[in-house]
Every structure is written in structure tokens, then in C-alpha cells.
Design a protein around this motif. Structure first.
Motif, mmCIF file in Angstrom:
data_model
loop_
_atom_site.group_PDB
_atom_site.id
_atom_site.type_symbol
_atom_site.label_atom_id
_atom_site.label_comp_id
_atom_site.label_asym_id
_atom_site.label_seq_id
_atom_site.Cartn_x
_atom_site.Cartn_y
_atom_site.Cartn_z
ATOM 1 N N GLU A 20 0.844 -1.206 0.000
ATOM 2 C CA GLU A 20 0.000 0.000 0.000
ATOM 3 C C GLU A 20 0.874 1.248 0.000
ATOM 4 O OE1 GLU A 20 -3.621 0.360 0.368
ATOM 5 O OE2 GLU A 20 -3.374 -1.646 -0.533
ATOM 6 N N LYS A 21 1.915 1.202 0.806
ATOM 7 C CA LYS A 21 2.786 2.376 0.924
ATOM 8 C C LYS A 21 3.529 2.644 -0.388
ATOM 9 C CE LYS A 21 3.405 2.157 5.934
ATOM 10 N NZ LYS A 21 2.571 3.337 6.240
ATOM 11 N N VAL A 22 3.925 1.563 -1.061
ATOM 12 C CA VAL A 22 4.602 1.723 -2.356
ATOM 13 C C VAL A 22 3.625 2.348 -3.362
ATOM 14 C CG1 VAL A 22 5.614 0.468 -4.309
ATOM 15 C CG2 VAL A 22 6.225 -0.165 -1.969
ATOM 16 N N LEU A 23 2.390 1.861 -3.354
ATOM 17 C CA LEU A 23 1.390 2.405 -4.288
ATOM 18 C C LEU A 23 1.152 3.886 -4.033
ATOM 19 C CD1 LEU A 23 -1.172 -0.558 -4.411
ATOM 20 C CD2 LEU A 23 0.095 0.364 -6.348
ATOM 21 N N THR A 24 1.067 4.272 -2.741
ATOM 22 C CA THR A 24 0.878 5.683 -2.401
ATOM 23 C C THR A 24 2.066 6.521 -2.870
ATOM 24 O OG1 THR A 24 -0.189 4.846 -0.414
ATOM 25 C CG2 THR A 24 0.198 7.215 -0.492
ATOM 26 N N ALA A 25 3.262 5.972 -2.682
ATOM 27 C CA ALA A 25 4.465 6.706 -3.113
ATOM 28 C C ALA A 25 4.466 6.892 -4.630
ATOM 29 C CB ALA A 25 5.713 5.952 -2.660
ATOM 30 N N LEU A 26 4.064 5.860 -5.359
ATOM 31 C CA LEU A 26 4.009 5.960 -6.820
ATOM 32 C C LEU A 26 3.015 7.038 -7.236
ATOM 33 C CD1 LEU A 26 4.086 2.157 -7.727
ATOM 34 C CD2 LEU A 26 5.798 3.846 -8.409
ATOM 35 N N GLU A 27 1.902 7.070 -6.517
ATOM 36 C CA GLU A 27 0.882 8.079 -6.814
ATOM 37 C C GLU A 27 1.441 9.482 -6.600
ATOM 38 O OE1 GLU A 27 -3.028 6.401 -5.413
ATOM 39 O OE2 GLU A 27 -3.165 8.490 -4.740
ATOM 40 N N ARG A 78 10.007 8.547 -1.075
ATOM 41 C CA ARG A 78 8.586 8.873 -0.921
ATOM 42 C C ARG A 78 7.810 7.843 -0.078
ATOM 43 N NH1 ARG A 78 6.222 13.143 -4.038
ATOM 44 N NH2 ARG A 78 8.005 14.225 -4.939
ATOM 45 N N ILE A 79 8.412 6.696 0.153
ATOM 46 C CA ILE A 79 7.668 5.663 0.901
ATOM 47 C C ILE A 79 7.673 6.007 2.387
ATOM 48 C CG2 ILE A 79 7.479 3.191 1.464
ATOM 49 C CD1 ILE A 79 8.914 2.588 -1.175
ATOM 50 N N ALA A 80 6.484 6.262 2.902
ATOM 51 C CA ALA A 80 6.387 6.694 4.302
ATOM 52 C C ALA A 80 6.319 5.478 5.206
ATOM 53 C CB ALA A 80 5.140 7.553 4.470
ATOM 54 N N ALA A 81 7.501 4.996 5.603
ATOM 55 C CA ALA A 81 7.500 3.786 6.433
ATOM 56 C C ALA A 81 8.474 3.916 7.595
ATOM 57 C CB ALA A 81 7.855 2.588 5.565
ATOM 58 N N GLU A 82 8.689 5.155 8.046
ATOM 59 C CA GLU A 82 9.735 5.421 9.051
ATOM 60 C C GLU A 82 9.623 4.523 10.285
ATOM 61 O OE1 GLU A 82 7.695 8.036 8.045
ATOM 62 O OE2 GLU A 82 9.039 8.320 6.339
ATOM 63 N N GLY A 83 8.402 4.471 10.832
ATOM 64 C CA GLY A 83 8.269 3.718 12.074
ATOM 65 C C GLY A 83 8.420 2.210 11.874
ATOM 66 N N LEU A 95 14.156 -2.795 -4.211
ATOM 67 C CA LEU A 95 13.862 -2.104 -2.949
ATOM 68 C C LEU A 95 13.873 -3.166 -1.855
ATOM 69 C CD1 LEU A 95 10.791 0.077 -3.962
ATOM 70 C CD2 LEU A 95 13.041 0.939 -3.288
ATOM 71 N N ASN A 96 14.712 -2.936 -0.844
ATOM 72 C CA ASN A 96 14.760 -3.884 0.264
ATOM 73 C C ASN A 96 14.233 -3.236 1.534
ATOM 74 O OD1 ASN A 96 15.829 -6.070 -1.102
ATOM 75 N ND2 ASN A 96 17.901 -5.258 -0.924
ATOM 76 N N PHE A 97 13.371 -3.936 2.223
ATOM 77 C CA PHE A 97 12.783 -3.405 3.449
ATOM 78 C C PHE A 97 13.281 -4.225 4.633
ATOM 79 C CE2 PHE A 97 9.856 -3.025 -0.101
ATOM 80 C CZ PHE A 97 9.514 -1.676 -0.082
ATOM 81 N N THR A 98 13.891 -3.532 5.609
ATOM 82 C CA THR A 98 14.324 -4.227 6.817
ATOM 83 C C THR A 98 13.460 -3.740 7.973
ATOM 84 O OG1 THR A 98 16.548 -4.277 5.933
ATOM 85 C CG2 THR A 98 16.305 -4.762 8.277
ATOM 86 N N LEU A 99 12.700 -4.651 8.522
ATOM 87 C CA LEU A 99 11.783 -4.257 9.594
ATOM 88 C C LEU A 99 12.539 -3.833 10.844
ATOM 89 C CD1 LEU A 99 8.995 -4.637 8.520
ATOM 90 C CD2 LEU A 99 8.625 -6.484 10.131
ATOM 91 N N LYS A 100 12.027 -2.807 11.530
ATOM 92 C CA LYS A 100 12.675 -2.376 12.767
ATOM 93 C C LYS A 100 12.311 -3.312 13.914
ATOM 94 C CE LYS A 100 13.267 2.379 11.570
ATOM 95 N NZ LYS A 100 12.726 3.747 11.595
#
Ligand code: ARG
Length: 596
Positions: A20-27, A78-83, A95-100
């Protein structure tokens, strides 16, 4: 055809949230995605680079006339995933995502607090008939029935767990030539006493007596056949013998099923459909689905597809020929196939089955292709028929497993041998006090080692039956998993007083803790995957990986010796691990001991 749609979770999973976050960033970059379904975030192939990954930047860059890596950079900003996670870019633009750690802790907390360990339920529950085990009564149970029995039970449990309605049916072979033979030998002399104590053994002896005698003498063969004809015509004496055979076989089989922790909702054997067969064949003829051929009644191809994909065609010396399915022999007798057509109808009409899974040896593939095609032509388009096939169990010589006498081993003997092998391992365990305790543990380890070995192999691959290897404490074995469970529980016995654990205290700092949680939180996915692919080995392998993650955590992170919140947090991880192991093993029909 109804699909077993991939489970939709009530709460979104992490990959879904990231997507979802990737889609929002693309938008926000004003990128129009031609096919949003292709925007995917998946489990990372290589954990060194992150937990999840997406190749969307590479997929879209070309069409946008951009450099994929640069586009990936723009997107990641643009991907809002800070937390939630860190994002990095690798290779040509992955794109690699490492969970906190906090995000992992949150997932583990909700899993620990959930009664069903966060295993999601399917949105559209189906009615699934699982046709498994199905030995031929009064005939040696061939090795394939071990595989069918164990795989079938596991698939049934998993499908039930995620919310499907499962009907377990034991379609035993309780009608046919073997009864003529058993009846013949029975009349020559049956050991009534042994029938009571060892029913399957005595029936097998009768079968072998008749089989050996028929091989030597054509006259005996004829006499056996005559006994069968008498039974089919309703002769009271033969009918009584047959009924006793069935009751005794059920008794003997149930002893084995109890040992294996296997059960059925129905035992609708072949004979249950006897009265349906004559009208069924007449109906098939009337509907132009079957016709006469050399005095027999057969179903032929409907000539709609390519011969290569037509189950009613066979290539002989480069020429495609008819390969019909016989449903009534020229002597008027019905076949295995006839019964199976009637069985589909019963399951659809009476049980409202949407799916029927046949857990049967791959060698019957041709039969099932013909059966499935016939069922479609009969109008059962709605039901999804699946042949869950499996390969062969091999001996150490690489050939199909046989006993020393050259027969197919019986399931019971196989289990007894496994228990003997386990006894040797158990005897080395000095802390178990009594002989009874040791015997009970040997039974548990022996039987469940056979089951686990079966379930940990891809069902289509052949595997070598190696008792010593399967009961060993080390390796990809049942004892290793059972021991892991016991280890995760034993810590709670060492606690002085009661501890009341609170999920809020879960926090993760060490790599080994995070890796353990990563494995724990995959549980739901893994369970669903088993049903998608009809592959119990995915769950078996997952549990082994989870156990390994647990042992690494246990080596790296002191539990009882740590203090305060850390101690509590690690106790929660032990508790959660033990619950997932126990639950997962239960889906494999493997019970856990509290001590070993
Ligand atoms: N009794 C058969 C055998 O031992 C297996 C039956 C499988 N189920 C079925 N509906 N055909 O080979």
C-alpha cells in the motif's frame, strides 16, 4: 472451477502494508501503474539484504524512460514507512525493506496474545472431502498406504485449521476378487482365536493361502472365483463371512489408526456404492457418455482436445489410439472406475463437496485423469477434483521398500520396527526412571519419526526409509523437534514462583531474538501454503527452521540469568516458540511429550 483463493487477512500483513505504501508513493510521484496487481512486496530471497523486497522500480523504470536505480531512490524517498522499516536499494534497483525491532516486537506480541497464534482464517470456507488411506481390505496393505494415511491426515488438519469444512472419508477396497480368495481359505480353516487377537494378520494369512494355492492350481483359482460370484449373488453364508471380514479389518485398521492419531468421519468403502452401479451405467449409456465395445461398456474420448492432453488417448508406436475407461466388463461386473464415478456423485450431492482431494499413489494418475474428465462431462463442473499424488518409499538399496521375504511391508510392522529403533535411543536417556516411561517415549518417538520423515519430504519425491536416521536426535528428525519443544518448556519448570508475563514487556535487541521472531511470525503464511500446494513438507521444514532459530537464540541469549524486562521478554519468546511448535506438530498429527 472454485479456486482456493489465497487467504485474505482481516488485518493486513506486513507485505500488504508495504505494498500500500509503495502504491501511495508511486501516486505521489504521479506515476501511472498500468497493472497495479504487478506491484508486489514479497519475502526477501536473501535475508542479508532485508526482510521483504520489491522489484517494482525495475519493472516500471523502462516505461518511464528512467534509470531503474535512480527511480528506486526517488521512490524510496517517498515511501512513508519510518516507524516500520529501513529501506535500502540493491543491485539494479531492488527495494529492500528491513523491519525495525519495534515492528517485529509488535508482531510477536499480537501473535503471543492471540489464541490461534495469528493464523488467519479463509474468507470463503470450502467443503473439502479428503479421500485418503483407503487400503484394500483382506489384502496386504501396500507401502503406499503409509504415505496416503499420513499426508491425508495432515492436509485434513491444516485445511480445518484455516477454516474449511473437511470431510475425511476412508474409501476402503472392501469388494472384489480378494474376497473370493479369503472366503475360500476361510472355509478350509480359519483360526478363530487369532481372528480375535490379530485380525489383520489372520486375514492376511488366509489371503496368502488362497493366493499361493491359486498360483499352483487353476482349479483353486476357479473355486475362489466361484466364492466371489456367490457373494455377489447374495449367498447368506458368504455374505456372513464377508461381513465378519469387514468388521475384523476395521478393528485391526483402527488399532493402527489409533497409534497414528488418524481418524475418519466416514468409511464409505467401495461396497457402499454397489446398488448405484447398474443404474449409473445405464444412465451413462442413455446420456451417450458410454458405449458398448467388445461386449464391455466403456467411456471414450469426447474428441475435444489435443490427444496429448486427452486421458482417453494413448500413443502406441507413434500412433494415437483410443484408451477407454471400462465401466462394465463383458461378464457384467463393474470396475474400480465405476465405483469412483458413483463416489463423486455421492460426495457432491449428499455432502455438497466443492473440492475432493484424492491422496493416492502417482501410479493411479491415469485413472484419476479419466475420472475427473468423466465427472466434468457428467456436469460436475463446480467441484475441484485434485489427485494429490505421491512417490515411492525406497529401501536402502534404492529399490521400492520390501520385506526380507520380498513382500510389501505392512504398516504395522514398519511401526514396530521404528519403535524398536527408538527404544535404543531412549535407553541411553538415563534421567527417565521407569521402564514404562521409556517404553512410552519409544512408542511416541518411533511412530512419529515415521510420520515426520514422510511429511518432511516433498510428496512427489521417492525417499529412502532409514530407521536409524529417522529416530536420531540430530538431523532433520522428529526427535530433534520434540526435543526442541521440551527444551522450550523446561525453562518454565525451573522458575521459582509463578511469573505473570505481560506482552508489553516484549522488546527485542539481539539479532538472534529478531531472527526467532521472524520465523515465528511466518507461521500463518506457512500453514496456508500447505493447502495451496498440498504440501505438508513446507510446514515440516518450517518447523525445523523455527527449531534451529530457537536453539540459536537459546545459545546466544541467556534467559533465566537475565534480569527484569529482558528476562520477561525472553520468557515470552520461549513460550511463544513452544506454542507454535506444539500447534505446528499437531497439524502434522504429532503429539509432544512434556519430558524426554
Ligand atoms: N483402494 C485403493 C488402493 O489401495 C485406493 C483408493 C483410493 N481412492 C479412490 N477413491 N480411488 O489402491
Amino acid at each position: 472451477m472454485i479456486q482456493l483463493s489465497p487467504p485474505k487477512l482481516s488485518d493486513m500483513t506486513i507485505p500488504e502494508i508495504l505494498r500500500e505504501k509503495v502504491l501511495t508513493a508511486l501516486e505521489s510521484l504521479e506515476v501511472v501503474v498500468p497493472d497495479p496487481a504487478r506491484v508486489q512486496v514479497t519475502k526477501a530471497a536473501d535475508l542479508r539484504f532485508g526482510d521483504f523486497q520489491s522489484n517494482i522500480a525495475m519493472m516500471l523504470a523502462k516505461g518511464l524512460g528512467k534509470n531503474p536505480r535512480e527511480f528506486a531512490e526517488d521512490l524510496s524517498d517517498r515511501i512513508a514507512a519510518e516507524g516500520l522499516c529501513e529501506i535500502s536499494i540493491a543491485g539494479p534497483g531492488f527495494l529492500n525493506f528491513t523491519l525495525k525491532a519495534e515492528a517485529w516486537a509488535g508482531l510477536a506480541r499480537s501473535q503471543w496474545e492471540s489464541d490461534d497464534l495469528s493464523v488467519s482464517q479463509v474468507k470463503a470456507p470450502q467443503t473439502i472431502v479428503v479421500d485418503f488411506s483407503a487400503p484394500n481390505v483382506a489384502k496386504p496393505m501396500h507401502v503406499g498406504h503409509i504415505r496416503s494415511t499420513i499426508i491425508g491426515e495432515c492436509l485434513s488438519r491444516v485445511a480445518t485449521k484455516i477454516g474449511h469444512k473437511v470431510i475425511k472419508d476412508n474409501h476402503i477396497g472392501d469388494w472384489g476378487t480378494q474376497f473370493g480368495m479369503v472366503t475360500w481359505a476361510w472355509k478350509k480353516g480359519v483360526d478363530e482365536e487369532r481372528l480375535e487377537t490379530e485380525p489383520l494378520q489372520e486375514l492376511l494369512r488366509l489371503y496368502r493361502t488362497a493366493s499361493d494355492a491359486s498360483k499352483e492350481d487353476v482349479g483353486t483359482k476357479e473355486e475362489c472365483r466361484a466364492e466371489l460370484v456367490k457373494l455377489q449373488k447374495g449367498d447368506p453364508e458368504n455374505k456372513e463371512i464377508w461381513e465378519r471380514c469387514l468388521a475384523l479389518s476395521r478393528k485391526g485398521l483402527n488399532q493402527i489408526y489409533d497409534r497414528l492419531d488418524v481418524s475418519f468421519d466416514h468409511w464409505m468403502g467401495e461396497s457402499a456404492y454397489n446398488d448405484d452401479l447398474a443404474p449409473l451405467v445405464e444412465q451413462l449409456i442413455a446420456d451417450d457418455l458410454a458405449r458398448e465395445s467388445d461386449g464391455a461398456i466403456c467411456i471414450f474420448s469426447n474428441e475435444t482436445g489435443k490427444p496429448k492432453h486427452d486421458p482417453f488417448k494413448i500413443n502406441r508406436d507413434g500412433v494415437w489410439q483410443d484408451f477407454p475407461m471400462m465401466i462394465r466388463k463383458s461378464d457384467g461386473a463393474f470396475n474400480y472406475a465405476t465405483t469412483d464415478i458413483a463416489t463423486v456423485q455421492h460426495r457432491v450431492k449428499e455432502w455438497n463437496a466443492n473440492h475432493i482431494w484424492y491422496v493416492v499413489d502417482f501410479r493411479q494418475g491415469g485413472h484419476f485423469s479419466q475420472l475427473f474428465d468423466t465427472s466434468k462431462r457428467l456436469g460436475h463442473e463446480e467441484v475441484n477434483l485434485v489427485h494429490v499424488a505421491f512417490g515411492t518409499i525406497l529401501g536402502k538399496d534404492g529399490k521400492p521398500l520390501k520385506t526380507r521375504a520380498g513382500d510389501l511391508p505392512q504398516l504395522e510392522d514398519v511401526l514396530n520396527d521404528a519403535v524398536k529403533a527408538a527404544q535404543i535411543v531412549v535407553d541411553e536417556k538415563r534421567h527417565l526412571e521407569t521402564a514404562e516411561e521409556k517404553a512410552a517415549l519409544a512408542e511416541l518417538i518411533g511412530v512419529n519419526s515415521v510420520k515426520f520423515t514422510e511429511l518432511s519430504h516433498h510428496r512427489m519425491s521417492d525417499y529412502v526409509f532409514d530407521l536409524d536416521k529417522m529416530v536420531a536426535l540430530e538431523g532433520d528428525t522428529a526427535p530433534y523437534l520434540l526435543y526442541s519443544y521440551v527444551r522450550s518448556r523446561s525453562i518454565f519448570r525451573k522458575l521459582d514462583g509463578e511469573v505473570e508475563l505481560k506482552g508489553d514487556n516484549l522488546h527485542l535487541t539481539e539479532k538472534a531474538e529478531i531472527h526467532l521472531v521472524r520465523m515465528l511470525t511466518r507461521y500463518s503464511d506457512q500453514v496456508h501454503q500447505v493447502v495451496e500446494d498440498y504440501r505438508p513438507n513446507l510446514l515440516a521444514t518450517y518447523l525445523l527452521e523455527l527449531a534451529r532459530a530457537f536453539h540459536s537464540f537459546f545459545e546466544a541469549c541467556p534467559v533465566l540469568k537475565s534480569k527484569g524486562q529482558t528476562r520477561e521478554s525472553r520468557l515470552i519468546l520461549c513460550d511463544l516458540t513452544s506454542r507454535v511448535l506444539k500447534d505446528g506438530l499437531n497439524l502434522l498429527a504429532i503429539p509432544v511429550p512434556e519430558r524426554m
